[in-house]
Scaffold this motif. Structure first.
Motif, PDB file in Angstrom:
ATOM      1  N   THR A   1      -8.154   1.184   3.466  1.00  0.00           N
ATOM      2  CA  THR A   1      -7.250   0.785   2.394  1.00  0.00           C
ATOM      3  C   THR A   1      -7.874   1.042   1.023  1.00  0.00           C
ATOM      4  O   THR A   1      -7.179   1.460   0.085  1.00  0.00           O
ATOM      5  CB  THR A   1      -6.874  -0.698   2.535  1.00  0.00           C
ATOM      6  OG1 THR A   1      -6.262  -0.917   3.815  1.00  0.00           O
ATOM      7  CG2 THR A   1      -5.905  -1.132   1.448  1.00  0.00           C
TER       8      THR A   1
ATOM      9  N   THR B   1       1.920   6.331   4.454  1.00  0.00           N
ATOM     10  CA  THR B   1       2.275   5.073   3.812  1.00  0.00           C
ATOM     11  C   THR B   1       2.964   5.370   2.494  1.00  0.00           C
ATOM     12  O   THR B   1       2.450   6.133   1.672  1.00  0.00           O
ATOM     13  CB  THR B   1       1.028   4.207   3.558  1.00  0.00           C
ATOM     14  OG1 THR B   1       0.388   3.914   4.800  1.00  0.00           O
ATOM     15  CG2 THR B   1       1.400   2.899   2.882  1.00  0.00           C
TER      16      THR B   1
ATOM     17  N   ASN C   1       1.491  -1.335   4.293  1.00  0.00           N
ATOM     18  CA  ASN C   1       0.292  -0.613   4.719  1.00  0.00           C
ATOM     19  C   ASN C   1      -0.438  -1.289   5.871  1.00  0.00           C
ATOM     20  O   ASN C   1      -1.013  -0.610   6.729  1.00  0.00           O
ATOM     21  CB  ASN C   1      -0.670  -0.431   3.549  1.00  0.00           C
ATOM     22  CG  ASN C   1      -1.734   0.595   3.850  1.00  0.00           C
ATOM     23  OD1 ASN C   1      -1.431   1.713   4.251  1.00  0.00           O
ATOM     24  ND2 ASN C   1      -2.990   0.223   3.678  1.00  0.00           N
TER      25      ASN C   1
ATOM     26  N   GLN D   1      -7.407   4.703   0.283  1.00  0.00           N
ATOM     27  CA  GLN D   1      -6.017   4.977  -0.090  1.00  0.00           C
ATOM     28  C   GLN D   1      -5.750   4.575  -1.542  1.00  0.00           C
ATOM     29  O   GLN D   1      -5.154   5.340  -2.313  1.00  0.00           O
ATOM     30  CB  GLN D   1      -5.068   4.216   0.837  1.00  0.00           C
ATOM     31  CG  GLN D   1      -5.051   4.706   2.277  1.00  0.00           C
ATOM     32  CD  GLN D   1      -4.259   3.774   3.171  1.00  0.00           C
ATOM     33  OE1 GLN D   1      -4.545   2.575   3.244  1.00  0.00           O
ATOM     34  NE2 GLN D   1      -3.266   4.307   3.849  1.00  0.00           N
ATOM     35  N   LYS D   2      -6.198   3.381  -1.904  1.00  0.00           N
ATOM     36  CA  LYS D   2      -5.960   2.881  -3.259  1.00  0.00           C
ATOM     37  C   LYS D   2      -6.701   3.728  -4.297  1.00  0.00           C
ATOM     38  O   LYS D   2      -6.184   3.963  -5.403  1.00  0.00           O
ATOM     39  CB  LYS D   2      -6.381   1.417  -3.360  1.00  0.00           C
ATOM     40  CG  LYS D   2      -5.459   0.463  -2.609  1.00  0.00           C
ATOM     41  CD  LYS D   2      -5.878  -0.981  -2.796  1.00  0.00           C
ATOM     42  CE  LYS D   2      -4.901  -1.935  -2.123  1.00  0.00           C
ATOM     43  NZ  LYS D   2      -5.291  -3.358  -2.303  1.00  0.00           N
TER      44      LYS D   2
END
Length: 285
Positions: free
Chosen positions: A72, A36, A46, A75-76
């Motif tokens: 998510t 991503t 995403n 990822q963040k």
């Protein structure tokens, strides 16, 4: 740079990250992945990447160890702790390990999930400004290219051959028609300004950037033809370009030594790239 990476529920420094040598991702490329893009610290497209990951896992029977929402969040968090502004987040999910090498596996095998960030200059990249040269060659990959697996050796070898020939990338050919690039979807623009790209099937990856680009093109009243095209048709095209998560759009200015159009990035590709980047930043999460 000693990044913090994610391995099976833990955040560790990259030089401390470990996965079993018996992991099926290592032994059999029994794994799927996603990349991503990140712009201004935001994940780009995403939701589409997570949905494709879930589809790939379903097709191969690999378990998702976390929910889409948890994925998510990881990822963040990686973006935040690694101070990533522009680049990407790589995610790899393998079927896992059962203690020794064996073609067979049980249904209760536990998957391996790893993620890490990569800092890259995506917006001001040289290929986007100058365009790329591609070399065509036979597509020898397996017939489920719609599943984003880590079985990338044919693409790696093809790209290496292209680089040795003084090109930047490869376009793959099957039965006389272009399938896709080595790690991208492929497009041409005809002399009457129609954007042509191969339709979705098991023969190509269902590109997330591809989907967004085609919608943006339609919003700009550009005509789309989803059909196979030959390499000879590509030689005669007004423009050509590729798309992927971290290239967005790169113009193709030469194929097999044939200059495409005037041999410079074309108007359609350049316009779509600018619109995509602007929209992606606005909608990023």
């Amino acid at each position: 740079m000693n990044r913090t990476v994610y391995v099976n529920g833990y955040y560790v420094k990259e030089d401390q990250a470990k996965v079993s040598i018996f992991d099926r991702g290592f032994l059999f490329a029994d794994a799927v992945y996603e990349v991503t893009a990140v712009l201004e610290g935001k994940l780009i497209d995403n939701a589409g990447h997570v949905a494709r990951l879930e589809r790939s896992c379903k097709e191969l029977g690999i378990k998702m160890p976390v929910t889409a929402e948890e994925l998510t969040k990881i990822q963040k968090h990686l973006i935040k702790i690694n101070n990533l502004t522009e680049g990407g987040v790589y995610l790899q999910l393998t079927r896992g390990s059962e203690g020794d090498r064996d073609f067979a596996y049980s249904e209760d095998i536990q998957p391996t999930l790893v993620m890490f960030t990569q800092q890259r200059d995506l917006i001001n990249s040289a290929p986007a400004q100058k365009g790329i040269k591609v070399l065509s060659m036979d597509d020898i990959r397996w017939r489920r290219r719609d599943i984003k697996t880590t079985s990338l050796l044919p693409a790696c070898l093809a790209k290496h051959i292209a680089h040795q020939a003084g090109c930047d990338d490869v376009w793959l050919i099957e039965d006389g028609y272009v399938t896709e690039g080595g790690s991208s979807n492929a497009y041409i623009v005809t002399n009457d300004n129609k954007i042509v790209t191969r339709p979705l099937s098991n023969d190509i990856l269902h590109g997330i950037t591809r989907s967004s680009l085609l919608q943006l093109a339609r919003d700009c009243n550009l005509e789309i033809e989803e059909r196979p095209f030959t390499i000879d048709e590509a030689y005669q095209a007004k423009e050509a370009f590729v798309s992927s998560a971290t290239t967005f759009i790169w113009p193709v200015v030469s194929i097999d030594g044939h200059s495409i159009g005037c041999g410079q990035p074309g108007e359609v590709a350049s316009k779509l790239r600018d619109i995509y980047i602007k929209t992606a930043i606005e909608l990023g999460e």
